[in-house]
Design a protein around this motif. Structure first.
Motif, PDB file in Angstrom:
ATOM      1  N   ASN A 179       3.017   7.955  27.021  1.00  0.00           N
ATOM      2  CA  ASN A 179       3.622   6.828  26.308  1.00  0.00           C
ATOM      3  C   ASN A 179       5.132   6.885  26.491  1.00  0.00           C
ATOM      4  O   ASN A 179       5.793   7.806  26.008  1.00  0.00           O
ATOM      5  CB  ASN A 179       3.270   6.886  24.817  1.00  0.00           C
ATOM      6  CG  ASN A 179       3.647   5.609  24.082  1.00  0.00           C
ATOM      7  OD1 ASN A 179       4.595   4.924  24.443  1.00  0.00           O
ATOM      8  ND2 ASN A 179       2.885   5.294  23.054  1.00  0.00           N
ATOM      9  N   VAL A 180       5.666   5.910  27.205  1.00  0.00           N
ATOM     10  CA  VAL A 180       7.102   5.890  27.507  1.00  0.00           C
ATOM     11  C   VAL A 180       7.838   4.894  26.622  1.00  0.00           C
ATOM     12  O   VAL A 180       8.977   4.531  26.919  1.00  0.00           O
ATOM     13  CB  VAL A 180       7.338   5.563  28.994  1.00  0.00           C
ATOM     14  CG1 VAL A 180       6.716   6.609  29.886  1.00  0.00           C
ATOM     15  CG2 VAL A 180       6.799   4.170  29.333  1.00  0.00           C
ATOM     16  N   SER A 181       7.219   4.462  25.539  1.00  0.00           N
ATOM     17  CA  SER A 181       7.857   3.464  24.681  1.00  0.00           C
ATOM     18  C   SER A 181       9.040   4.040  23.908  1.00  0.00           C
ATOM     19  O   SER A 181       9.838   3.296  23.347  1.00  0.00           O
ATOM     20  CB  SER A 181       6.833   2.866  23.716  1.00  0.00           C
ATOM     21  OG  SER A 181       6.244   3.879  22.924  1.00  0.00           O
ATOM     22  N   ARG A 189      10.809  -0.767  27.854  1.00  0.00           N
ATOM     23  CA  ARG A 189       9.804   0.299  27.926  1.00  0.00           C
ATOM     24  C   ARG A 189       8.409  -0.204  27.573  1.00  0.00           C
ATOM     25  O   ARG A 189       7.406   0.321  28.054  1.00  0.00           O
ATOM     26  CB  ARG A 189      10.202   1.445  26.987  1.00  0.00           C
ATOM     27  CG  ARG A 189      11.400   2.267  27.479  1.00  0.00           C
ATOM     28  CD  ARG A 189      11.439   3.612  26.769  1.00  0.00           C
ATOM     29  NE  ARG A 189      12.485   4.458  27.299  1.00  0.00           N
ATOM     30  CZ  ARG A 189      13.623   4.736  26.660  1.00  0.00           C
ATOM     31  NH1 ARG A 189      13.849   4.199  25.471  1.00  0.00           N
ATOM     32  NH2 ARG A 189      14.513   5.541  27.203  1.00  0.00           N
ATOM     33  N   GLN A 205       5.180   0.493  29.786  1.00  0.00           N
ATOM     34  CA  GLN A 205       3.997   1.138  29.215  1.00  0.00           C
ATOM     35  C   GLN A 205       2.739   0.333  29.532  1.00  0.00           C
ATOM     36  O   GLN A 205       1.684   0.912  29.828  1.00  0.00           O
ATOM     37  CB  GLN A 205       4.159   1.290  27.702  1.00  0.00           C
ATOM     38  CG  GLN A 205       2.981   1.925  27.001  1.00  0.00           C
ATOM     39  CD  GLN A 205       2.730   3.350  27.472  1.00  0.00           C
ATOM     40  OE1 GLN A 205       3.649   4.049  27.879  1.00  0.00           O
ATOM     41  NE2 GLN A 205       1.472   3.773  27.433  1.00  0.00           N
ATOM     42  N   GLU A 217      -0.540   1.793  31.529  1.00  0.00           N
ATOM     43  CA  GLU A 217      -1.907   1.726  31.009  1.00  0.00           C
ATOM     44  C   GLU A 217      -2.844   1.051  32.007  1.00  0.00           C
ATOM     45  O   GLU A 217      -4.002   1.460  32.161  1.00  0.00           O
ATOM     46  CB  GLU A 217      -1.916   0.986  29.675  1.00  0.00           C
ATOM     47  CG  GLU A 217      -1.246   1.771  28.545  1.00  0.00           C
ATOM     48  CD  GLU A 217      -1.100   0.956  27.272  1.00  0.00           C
ATOM     49  OE1 GLU A 217      -1.482  -0.239  27.289  1.00  0.00           O
ATOM     50  OE2 GLU A 217      -0.616   1.504  26.268  1.00  0.00           O
TER      51      GLU A 217
END
Length: 524
Positions: A427-429, A105, A109, A113
């Motif tokens: 934010n897909v972290s 992830r 991300q 960005e």
């Protein structure tokens, strides 16, 4: 009678020659200028009409230039919106990939960005002759026509459109100018504008109280969410209250409803605890014979006692915020209407753009809260088809170890948020972040698509008007020509005829001037 003092024949010949010369000069003027009416002295009325029409032609030439400039500006804006849509679609692909557990992830991300920064670059560079229509919602006018009435009065007409703000700016809420359109919804369905609430992190409970023993042959049925527990006493004897509560608790637990636990909390009391975030759970019980029980949630008010068709509601844990209120007349949202939600001391603002609805406001608030990335806070939006009678709501859930303070506020006259507000905060972290981003990216893509469609629609109108103005200008020129242009074939034929007449008139004058010479013979 002959006279040496008066030569009538010469005078007649002279007048004829003058008339022929005048006509010849006029015809030669038509041929040299190409106009039959070259000045006001030729035909005052026609000349005046032609000059008015000529001024209109010059005006429409300027309008054509204005339309061409506007069309080019719209083309740049449309291309920027289309490019933004493509980039957002790529971001959606990254977000979908992040839904999987076995992915990196962090690298996804980083890609998101980079794409977000590219969107900002596209929006910032999309200007034509210094005009950018994708970084604001300003009203733009394109001069499109000159309208003249029967009395000669002239007024201009314009094609107007608003810019489609595709920036990520947050906007400014002017809370001093209350609009009374936002509030927390209490258990009884009321709201209080500007209310404060505690965003709880504990489960909601419902208690099923068994009032009587379960006689032999009696059946107890509990519809729970979309599941059902049914028990029929075939033991041959009545089951005591203190025994049946264990059976009921175990039976409801085995239904496997997510976020729900059951326990026996007293003789004949089964407590159902729900940490379900957003969906309320309906509990409806019925029984046969003499067996009775009641269902009483701790939220939503007491429920009717245990007869069939007496549903109770175990409400969701999330706090509900309604965008309705005393100021919600007609469900209208004005540009600059700002909405603020404060969570745990952090404020999240969305300020309406021109054309926004309450549904747009709800989605915007969700995006900015999600972008704030507060651990344990989840948001869901419930949109509405009828924002007047049933305004959209926002549900906010707290899954932290402690409660969170929640307040809401609003205010008119603020600076509008950008159409892509919240994009920066994707934010897909984390798993929760990836899930929130998936719902938010859809609204961002739709907003970008709507912007491109709006520009395309206006551009089509400008192109149509430009084509019309071009044809109208040609028609005016043809009309002017019909009024003042000379018929060159006729002028050519008339020139030749007048030249012959001039020669004959000259000859006649010469003959007439020789007549007195004949009198000399009488004196010889």
């Amino acid at each position: 009678m002959s006279s040496i003092l008066t030569n009538n024949s010469a005078m007649v010949a002279l007048q004829t020659l003058k008339a022929v010369n005048n006509n010849l000069a006029k015809t030669q003027g038509e041929i040299s200028t190409g106009k039959s009416v070259a000045s006001a002295s030729d035909n005052a009325a026609v000349w005046a009409i032609s000059k008015v029409m000529e001024s209109d032609v010059q005006g429409f030439k300027a309008i054509s230039d204005s339309l061409a400039l506007g069309e080019s500006t719209l083309a740049v804006g449309k291309k920027a919106a289309e490019a933004t849509t493509d980039l957002l679609t790529q971001i959606k692909g990254k977000i979908v990939a992040a839904q999987e557990e076995n992915v990196d992830r962090a690298k996804i991300q980083t890609d998101i960005e980079a794409l977000t920064n590219q969107i900002k670059s596209v929006v910032g560079a999309a200007q034509f002759n210094g005009k950018n229509i994708v970084n604001n919602s300003d009203l733009t006018s394109i001069l499109s026509s000159l309208d003249r009435d029967g009395q000669g009065n002239v007024k201009s007409a314009s094609i107007e459109f608003r810019g489609q703000d595709l920036t990520t700016k947050s906007g400014t809420v002017e809370t001093a100018n209350a609009i009374n359109r936002i509030g927390t919804v209490a258990d009884d369905g009321t709201y209080t504008v500007g209310a404060g609430a505690t965003l709880s992190n504990v489960a909601n409970d419902a208690t099923i109280t068994i009032a009587t023993e379960v006689a032999n042959g009696d059946t107890v049925t509990v519809n729970f969410a979309d599941q059902q527990f049914t028990y029929t006493n075939n033991t041959g004897i009545a089951i005591a209250v203190a025994d049946f509560d264990d059976i009921l608790a175990a039976g409801l637990a085995n239904l496997g409803v997510e976020g729900v636990t059951t326990s026996v909390t007293g003789a004949g009391e089964v407590t159902i605890s729900s940490t379900n975030k957003f969906e309320s759970i309906t509990i409806q019980g019925s029984s046969t014979g003499a067996t009775t029980f009641t269902v009483d949630p701790d939220a939503g008010g007491p429920q009717p006692a245990a007869a069939a068709d007496a549903p109770a509601t175990l409400v969701a844990r999330a706090e509900t915020i309604s965008l309705g209120g005393a100021g919600n007349t007609g469900g209208v949202v004005n540009e600059g209407d700002g909405f603020r939600i404060a969570l745990d001391g952090k404020t999240f603002d969305y300020v309406a753009r021109a054309g926004d609805t309450l549904n747009d406001v709800a989605q915007g608030l969700k995006r900015v809260i999600d972008a704030g990335q507060i651990d344990g806070i989840s948001v869901k939006v419930n949109l509405s088809d009828d924002v007047i009678s049933s305004p959209p709501t926002i549900q906010i859930d707290n899954d932290n170890a402690s409660t969170v303070a929640l307040t809401v506020d609003d205010g008119a006259g603020g600076q509008a948020s950008g159409g892509l507000v919240g994009l920066d905060g994707i934010n897909v972290s984390t798993k929760d972040g990836a899930e929130a981003a998936l719902s938010n990216i859809e609204t961002l893509i739709q907003r970008s698509i709507d912007s491109a469609a709006e520009f395309g629609s206006v551009q089509g109108r400008v192109e149509t008007q430009s084509d019309f103005v071009s044809k109208l200008t040609d028609s005016l020129k043809s009309g002017i020509g019909a009024l003042v242009d000379a018929d060159m074939e006729e002028a050519s034929a008339r020139l030749q005829a007048l030249q012959v007449q001039q020669q004959l008139a000259t000859q006649s004058l010469s003959i007439a001037n020789q007549a007195p010479q004949q009198l000399l013979a009488l004196f010889r």
